[in-house]
Design a protein around this motif. Structure first.
Motif, mmCIF file in Angstrom:
data_model
loop_
_atom_site.group_PDB
_atom_site.id
_atom_site.type_symbol
_atom_site.label_atom_id
_atom_site.label_comp_id
_atom_site.label_asym_id
_atom_site.label_seq_id
_atom_site.Cartn_x
_atom_site.Cartn_y
_atom_site.Cartn_z
ATOM 1 N N SER A 49 0.849 -1.183 0.000
ATOM 2 C CA SER A 49 0.000 0.000 0.000
ATOM 3 C C SER A 49 0.886 1.235 0.000
ATOM 4 O O SER A 49 1.642 1.465 0.958
ATOM 5 C CB SER A 49 -0.918 0.009 1.230
ATOM 6 O OG SER A 49 -1.853 -1.045 1.176
ATOM 7 N N TYR A 102 -3.463 4.741 6.601
ATOM 8 C CA TYR A 102 -2.757 3.646 7.272
ATOM 9 C C TYR A 102 -3.755 2.604 7.783
ATOM 10 O O TYR A 102 -3.554 1.401 7.618
ATOM 11 C CB TYR A 102 -1.930 4.220 8.417
ATOM 12 C CG TYR A 102 -1.165 3.214 9.231
ATOM 13 C CD1 TYR A 102 0.106 2.784 8.843
ATOM 14 C CD2 TYR A 102 -1.699 2.691 10.410
ATOM 15 C CE1 TYR A 102 0.813 1.873 9.606
ATOM 16 C CE2 TYR A 102 -0.996 1.776 11.177
ATOM 17 C CZ TYR A 102 0.256 1.368 10.780
ATOM 18 O OH TYR A 102 0.957 0.468 11.542
ATOM 19 N N ARG A 103 -4.834 3.070 8.397
ATOM 20 C CA ARG A 103 -5.821 2.162 8.978
ATOM 21 C C ARG A 103 -6.538 1.337 7.918
ATOM 22 O O ARG A 103 -6.875 0.174 8.144
ATOM 23 C CB ARG A 103 -6.854 2.963 9.771
ATOM 24 C CG ARG A 103 -6.343 3.579 11.069
ATOM 25 C CD ARG A 103 -7.411 4.479 11.667
ATOM 26 N NE ARG A 103 -6.998 5.082 12.928
ATOM 27 C CZ ARG A 103 -7.657 6.050 13.556
ATOM 28 N NH1 ARG A 103 -8.790 6.526 13.020
ATOM 29 N NH2 ARG A 103 -7.209 6.551 14.686
ATOM 30 N N ASN A 133 -0.157 -5.357 4.076
ATOM 31 C CA ASN A 133 0.665 -5.232 5.285
ATOM 32 C C ASN A 133 1.887 -4.350 5.067
ATOM 33 O O ASN A 133 2.314 -3.628 5.965
ATOM 34 C CB ASN A 133 1.105 -6.623 5.765
ATOM 35 C CG ASN A 133 1.784 -6.579 7.123
ATOM 36 O OD1 ASN A 133 1.417 -5.798 7.992
ATOM 37 N ND2 ASN A 133 2.800 -7.416 7.304
ATOM 38 N N ILE A 143 3.656 -1.187 3.941
ATOM 39 C CA ILE A 143 3.300 0.215 3.740
ATOM 40 C C ILE A 143 4.501 0.950 3.150
ATOM 41 O O ILE A 143 5.621 0.827 3.648
ATOM 42 C CB ILE A 143 2.901 0.883 5.082
ATOM 43 C CG1 ILE A 143 1.751 0.117 5.745
ATOM 44 C CG2 ILE A 143 2.552 2.351 4.864
ATOM 45 C CD1 ILE A 143 0.448 0.164 5.000
ATOM 46 N N ARG A 187 6.503 -2.921 7.492
ATOM 47 C CA ARG A 187 5.292 -3.713 7.670
ATOM 48 C C ARG A 187 4.410 -3.088 8.753
ATOM 49 O O ARG A 187 4.878 -2.765 9.830
ATOM 50 C CB ARG A 187 5.642 -5.156 8.044
ATOM 51 C CG ARG A 187 6.424 -5.895 6.973
ATOM 52 C CD ARG A 187 6.814 -7.282 7.446
ATOM 53 N NE ARG A 187 7.601 -7.998 6.437
ATOM 54 C CZ ARG A 187 8.925 -7.891 6.315
ATOM 55 N NH1 ARG A 187 9.609 -7.084 7.127
ATOM 56 N NH2 ARG A 187 9.569 -8.571 5.387
ATOM 57 N N ARG A 188 3.151 -2.950 8.437
ATOM 58 C CA ARG A 188 2.209 -2.396 9.417
ATOM 59 C C ARG A 188 2.158 -3.271 10.668
ATOM 60 O O ARG A 188 2.038 -2.750 11.788
ATOM 61 C CB ARG A 188 0.814 -2.282 8.789
ATOM 62 C CG ARG A 188 -0.235 -1.696 9.727
ATOM 63 C CD ARG A 188 -1.517 -1.373 8.989
ATOM 64 N NE ARG A 188 -1.993 -2.515 8.209
ATOM 65 C CZ ARG A 188 -3.033 -2.459 7.385
ATOM 66 N NH1 ARG A 188 -3.690 -1.327 7.203
ATOM 67 N NH2 ARG A 188 -3.420 -3.532 6.715
ATOM 68 N N SER A 189 2.272 -4.587 10.496
ATOM 69 C CA SER A 189 2.225 -5.491 11.650
ATOM 70 C C SER A 189 3.380 -5.221 12.613
ATOM 71 O O SER A 189 3.234 -5.379 13.828
ATOM 72 C CB SER A 189 2.269 -6.947 11.177
ATOM 73 O OG SER A 189 3.418 -7.188 10.370
ATOM 74 N N LEU A 205 4.927 -2.174 12.995
ATOM 75 C CA LEU A 205 4.695 -0.883 13.639
ATOM 76 C C LEU A 205 3.551 -0.967 14.649
ATOM 77 O O LEU A 205 3.577 -0.281 15.684
ATOM 78 C CB LEU A 205 4.390 0.181 12.586
ATOM 79 C CG LEU A 205 4.522 1.635 13.048
ATOM 80 C CD1 LEU A 205 5.951 1.931 13.488
ATOM 81 C CD2 LEU A 205 4.092 2.598 11.960
ATOM 82 N N ASP A 206 2.572 -1.801 14.375
ATOM 83 C CA ASP A 206 1.448 -1.948 15.297
ATOM 84 C C ASP A 206 1.876 -2.526 16.638
ATOM 85 O O ASP A 206 1.191 -2.336 17.660
ATOM 86 C CB ASP A 206 0.364 -2.837 14.675
ATOM 87 C CG ASP A 206 -0.438 -2.116 13.608
ATOM 88 O OD1 ASP A 206 -0.325 -0.881 13.515
ATOM 89 O OD2 ASP A 206 -1.168 -2.798 12.848
ATOM 90 N N GLY A 247 1.266 1.467 16.526
ATOM 91 C CA GLY A 247 0.780 1.924 15.236
ATOM 92 C C GLY A 247 1.239 3.327 14.886
ATOM 93 O O GLY A 247 1.927 3.993 15.659
ATOM 94 N N LEU A 248 0.837 3.792 13.709
ATOM 95 C CA LEU A 248 1.294 5.082 13.204
ATOM 96 C C LEU A 248 0.891 6.241 14.099
ATOM 97 O O LEU A 248 1.661 7.183 14.304
ATOM 98 C CB LEU A 248 0.747 5.290 11.786
ATOM 99 C CG LEU A 248 1.214 6.559 11.066
ATOM 100 C CD1 LEU A 248 2.714 6.493 10.773
ATOM 101 C CD2 LEU A 248 0.440 6.756 9.768
#
Length: 424
Positions: free
Chosen positions: A63, A141-142, A147, A149, A227-229, A231-232, A236-237
């Motif tokens: 993404s 982001y949400r 996954n 980013i 990866r968003r996973s 950072l979460d 998270g962002l």
């Protein structure tokens, strides 16, 4: 005896100090040459993007988030470079805070032109902190499909194979972030030429060398994949909305999870256009004020890495140890420093992904020399000025930097300290 002992001690201290100066100078020479080596070896020959050849079902989805505000120079070309990525599975999410933003018209036009590319526009931000860029990107982001980013600033142009090569790097074991070297092209004024020289010489070689050594996180947020996973795991962002220098803080958060960073052979290319001398000074001082509370040790050492101060240190040490005249040493020092920077500059500009008439055309040697000398001479005064203050202005809003790395918005009416006005 006590007098003789004191003299011996003083001579020993001076000798150690002189050797320290020489050792530091040699270290900086080695670091500069290391940055030069990485630049020449990485950006002259770009490897094939293996991930780009994967079928849709096997490729990792990405993404691409592009936060927007206003119409940056070459904005259409910058955004177009996202649509033409040579990669099988990606989406593009454009984020803009205001429905009146003029960038929307350009986005709509490109989305119609590339109707076969998965893309969408999100209008409106979420106030999760002081950082307007984070507020602008939270919804993107949400709602991102994938996954991986890729946060890509609106003033950045990238090569069509950047995504493929970056995914190749991110898939390596233990890698949690991939970033790209920021470079500048198309300066339209004398001050813009100084800005270009800074980014494409001193900043570039130090950025490459530090990341080449790889002992700590060193990231600029113009073009980052993660990866968003991952950072979460640290909130998270939106957790980073309270920081103005969110790029470096995010990089450190991933680094502390044991995830290392990599750079691909691509650059984050920015067209400069016209910049005033005041604007240049504001940008450089703004960087220092943002970093001094976040990477304090590196910021305090910064003046000693510059050609003027470092050259004087080496010249004094060499005179006291080897009896080399200070003027002779400094002339040789500045000549080789200039040549080293010039070689890296030409390599980076020629590797630019922005294929316009002037983007890949290096400055004439006399203009390069003029801008280079100006940059080197201004470095220390700007540093001292920046270290003495805490106020900055970013995207028409004024902020005060706090010692914990966060910032607070301040009222123009209450502000009495000189402001540093700069764009991202």
């Amino acid at each position: 005896m006590e007098v003789e002992s004191s003299l011996v001690s003083m001579k020993t201290i001076l000798l150690v100090l002189n050797y320290t100066l020489v050792v530091w100078y040699c270290f900086m020479v080695a670091l500069s040459l290391f940055g030069q080596y990485i630049g020449q070896s990485r950006y002259r020959h770009k490897p094939e993007a293996k991930s780009s050849k994967l079928p849709f079902a096997e490729a990792e989805g990405v993404s691409i988030i592009r936060p927007l505000k206003g119409v940056d120079l070459e904005l259409e070309a910058n955004l177009r470079s996202s649509f033409i990525q040579n990669y099988p599975k990606f989406e593009i999410i454009f984020s803009v805070a205001s429905p009146e933003d003029p960038a929307i018209a350009i986005v709509d036009s490109l989305m119609q032109e590339f109707h076969n590319v998965d893309s969408r526009l999100i209008i409106g931000d979420h106030q999760v902190g002081i950082n307007p860029k984070i507020n602008n990107m939270v919804e993107s982001y949400r709602t991102a499909k994938y996954n991986i980013i890729w946060v890509l600033d609106s003033n950045v142009h990238v090569d069509k194979d950047t995504l493929g090569r970056s995914v190749d790097q991110l898939m390596l074991p233990g890698i949690g972030l991939v970033h790209h070297l920021p470079i500048a092209v198309q300066p339209a004024t004398y001050a813009a030429e100084i800005e270009q020289i800074f980014l494409d010489t001193n900043h570039a070689k130090m950025y490459l060398a530090i990341n080449g050594v790889g002992i700590a996180s060193c990231v600029m947020g113009k073009s980052n994949l993660y990866r968003r996973s991952d950072l979460d795991k640290v909130g998270g962002l939106e957790k980073f909305g309270k920081y103005m220098a969110e790029d470096n803080i995010i990089g450190e958060a991933l680094w502390h999870q044991g995830l290392r960073h990599r750079m691909s052979s691509d650059t984050a290319c920015q067209a400069l256009g016209p910049i005033s001398l005041k604007g240049y000074c504001a940008r450089r001082a703004r960087w220092v004020r943002l970093r001094k509370y976040i990477v304090t040790a590196a910021t305090l050492v910064e003046p000693f890495t510059e050609s003027v101060v470092c050259g004087i240190m080496g010249a004094v040490g060499a005179r006291n140890i080897f009896q080399i005249p200070i003027s002779t040493f400094f002339c040789v020092h500045w000549t080789w420093w200039f040549v080293n920077d010039c070689l890296l500059y030409r390599t980076l500009v020629s590797s630019s992904s922005l294929h316009t008439l002037d983007a890949q055309k290096p400055l004439k040697i006399w203009r390069f020399l003029r801008a280079w000398v100006s940059r080197e001479v201004l470095a220390l005064p700007l540093y001292l000025y920046a270290m003495a203050g805490t106020k900055i202005s970013w995207r028409d809003q004024e902020y005060k930097c706090i010692s914990d790395g966060t910032a607070i918005a301040v009222s123009k009416e209450l502000d009495t300290q000189p402001l540093l006005t700069a764009t991202a």
